[in-house]
Design an enzyme around this catalytic site. Structure first.
Site, short mmCIF file in Angstrom:
data_model
loop_
_atom_site.label_atom_id
_atom_site.label_comp_id
_atom_site.label_asym_id
_atom_site.label_seq_id
_atom_site.Cartn_x
_atom_site.Cartn_y
_atom_site.Cartn_z
N HIS A 140 28.45 72.40 49.47
CA HIS A 140 28.30 73.14 48.22
C HIS A 140 29.38 72.79 47.20
O HIS A 140 29.51 73.48 46.19
CB HIS A 140 28.30 74.65 48.51
CG HIS A 140 27.12 75.09 49.32
ND1 HIS A 140 27.16 75.24 50.69
CD2 HIS A 140 25.85 75.36 48.96
CE1 HIS A 140 25.98 75.62 51.13
NE2 HIS A 140 25.15 75.69 50.11
N ARG A 152 16.69 84.05 50.74
CA ARG A 152 17.14 83.90 49.35
C ARG A 152 16.19 82.96 48.63
O ARG A 152 15.46 82.18 49.27
CB ARG A 152 18.58 83.39 49.28
CG ARG A 152 18.77 81.95 49.67
CD ARG A 152 20.24 81.53 49.63
NE ARG A 152 20.83 81.65 48.32
CZ ARG A 152 20.84 80.67 47.40
NH1 ARG A 152 20.27 79.50 47.66
NH2 ARG A 152 21.41 80.84 46.23
N ASN A 155 15.91 79.97 45.52
CA ASN A 155 16.55 79.06 44.59
C ASN A 155 15.45 78.53 43.66
O ASN A 155 14.27 78.60 43.98
CB ASN A 155 17.23 77.92 45.35
CG ASN A 155 18.22 77.17 44.49
OD1 ASN A 155 18.60 77.62 43.41
ND2 ASN A 155 18.66 76.02 44.97
N GLU A 179 12.42 77.45 45.81
CA GLU A 179 12.73 77.17 47.21
C GLU A 179 12.94 78.51 47.91
O GLU A 179 13.87 79.25 47.58
CB GLU A 179 13.97 76.29 47.34
CG GLU A 179 13.76 74.87 46.84
CD GLU A 179 14.95 73.97 47.11
OE1 GLU A 179 15.98 74.49 47.60
OE2 GLU A 179 14.84 72.77 46.84
N TYR A 181 24.27 71.66 36.09
CA TYR A 181 24.05 71.52 37.53
C TYR A 181 22.56 71.41 37.86
O TYR A 181 22.16 70.61 38.70
CB TYR A 181 24.68 72.71 38.26
CG TYR A 181 24.34 72.76 39.72
CD1 TYR A 181 24.83 71.79 40.60
CD2 TYR A 181 23.52 73.76 40.24
CE1 TYR A 181 24.51 71.82 41.95
CE2 TYR A 181 23.18 73.79 41.58
CZ TYR A 181 23.69 72.83 42.43
OH TYR A 181 23.36 72.86 43.76
N LYS A 182 21.75 72.18 37.18
CA LYS A 182 20.30 72.15 37.42
C LYS A 182 19.58 71.11 36.58
O LYS A 182 18.34 71.02 36.63
CB LYS A 182 19.70 73.54 37.16
CG LYS A 182 20.09 74.58 38.20
CD LYS A 182 19.39 75.90 37.97
CE LYS A 182 19.66 76.90 39.10
NZ LYS A 182 19.00 76.52 40.36
#
Length: 299
Positions: free
Chosen positions: A162, A189, A191, A231, A282-283
């Protein structure tokens, strides 16, 4: 609509956002057989999509028994797992597959236990070994990665995995949380990201197949071509070894269908408009994010 819309708030920040898992954990869609065939075809063509350290054998067997057992619990009309001591018999009527094996004896399976299990579920599977109060990527079958490569990341610690993520302190806390889980505990979770078309395999291994189009961003029909990618991730503390099983299920939805749900449309616009610069970078949403937000706003 059954699509797992991933945004719970009008703004988004990097967070662990875990919650207790609810059934079903393993997704079985209308195209279940086709998805499994696609996953196996990628693995057969590119064996590097599977890795397993020599010391990951016990945890891989632990993951196999948990995954096959979970399929039987969630689909009792189609799947069964029978046990007699260390001997098991697993049967999936939908797939027409039956396999007998002995726990811990690799020779009783046609391939590595984690690879065998990974071909029978729609999710990518990763085993994080727990050693020295840390987690390590010890094994996995990952064919639908999003801009990473299992072969490159194999053997890394949880912190190293990470490292590129903004707010790394979030994942320091997440690792501590995972190491405190009791055997059998399962958490979930979500994403998310945006992508062109509905391709699940956005791995670095397949970058030549999708990277140039992503860089060019030539989009004729935003509603049909740009997809929201969710995700669905599950984290399970395996009962026999204490390793953590990380499951990643990919779902995509074109923006035209996102726009058909007013609350989803307005929330995604709000999130895209207010993303912090580091999260946007980042994305990789510097261009695709505003393009999608403007299109959704016009709806």
């Amino acid at each position: 609509m059954s699509f797992p819309f991933p945004l719970a708030h009008d703004t988004y920040r990097i967070s662990a956002n875990v919650e207790p898992a609810t059934a079903p954990i393993l997704h079985v869609g209308a195209s279940h057989e086709a998805v499994l065939q696609a996953r196996s075809a990628i693995l057969d063509r590119e064996p590097r999509r599977f890795v397993a350290a020599p010391h990951a054998g016990p945890a891989s067997w632990d993951a196999l028994v948990w995954l096959l057992g979970r399929t039987a619990v969630e689909r009792p009309a189609e799947v069964s797992l029978e046990r007699d001591g260390h001997a098991y018999r697993w049967h999936d009527a939908r797939l027409g597959v039956e396999q007998e094996f002995v726990l811990g004896e690799d020779s009783t399976l046609p391939e590595h236990p984690l690879a065998f299990a990974g071909r029978r579920v729609e999710e990518d599977v990763v085993v994080l070994g727990a050693r020295d109060d840390r987690l390590w990527l010890d094994a996995g079958m990952v064919v639908f990665a999003s801009v990473w490569s299992l072969a490159f990341d194999a053997g890394m610690s949880f912190a190293e995995l990470h490292g590129p993520v903004p707010s790394p302190e979030v994942f320091v806390r997440a690792e501590r949380f995972l190491l405190r889980l009791h055997p059998g505990d399962a958490y979930r979770r979500l994403n998310w990201g945006l992508q062109l078309d509905d391709r699940p395999d956005l791995s670095l291994d397949a970058f030549p197949e999708w990277g140039l189009r992503r860089a060019a961003l030539r989009v004729a029909d935003v509603g049909a071509e740009v997809h929201l990618r969710t995700e669905v991730q599950h984290l399970v503390r395996l009962p026999m070894t204490g390793a953590v099983l990380f499951l990643i299920g990919v779902r995509t939805l074109p923006l035209a269908e996102v726009a058909a749900v007013p609350s989803w449309r307005t929330r995604l616009v709000s999130v895209l408009d207010t993303l912090p610069p580091e999260v946007r970078d980042y994305k990789d949403l510097g261009v695709l994010g505003p393009l999608a937000a403007d299109w959704l706003r016009d709806r």
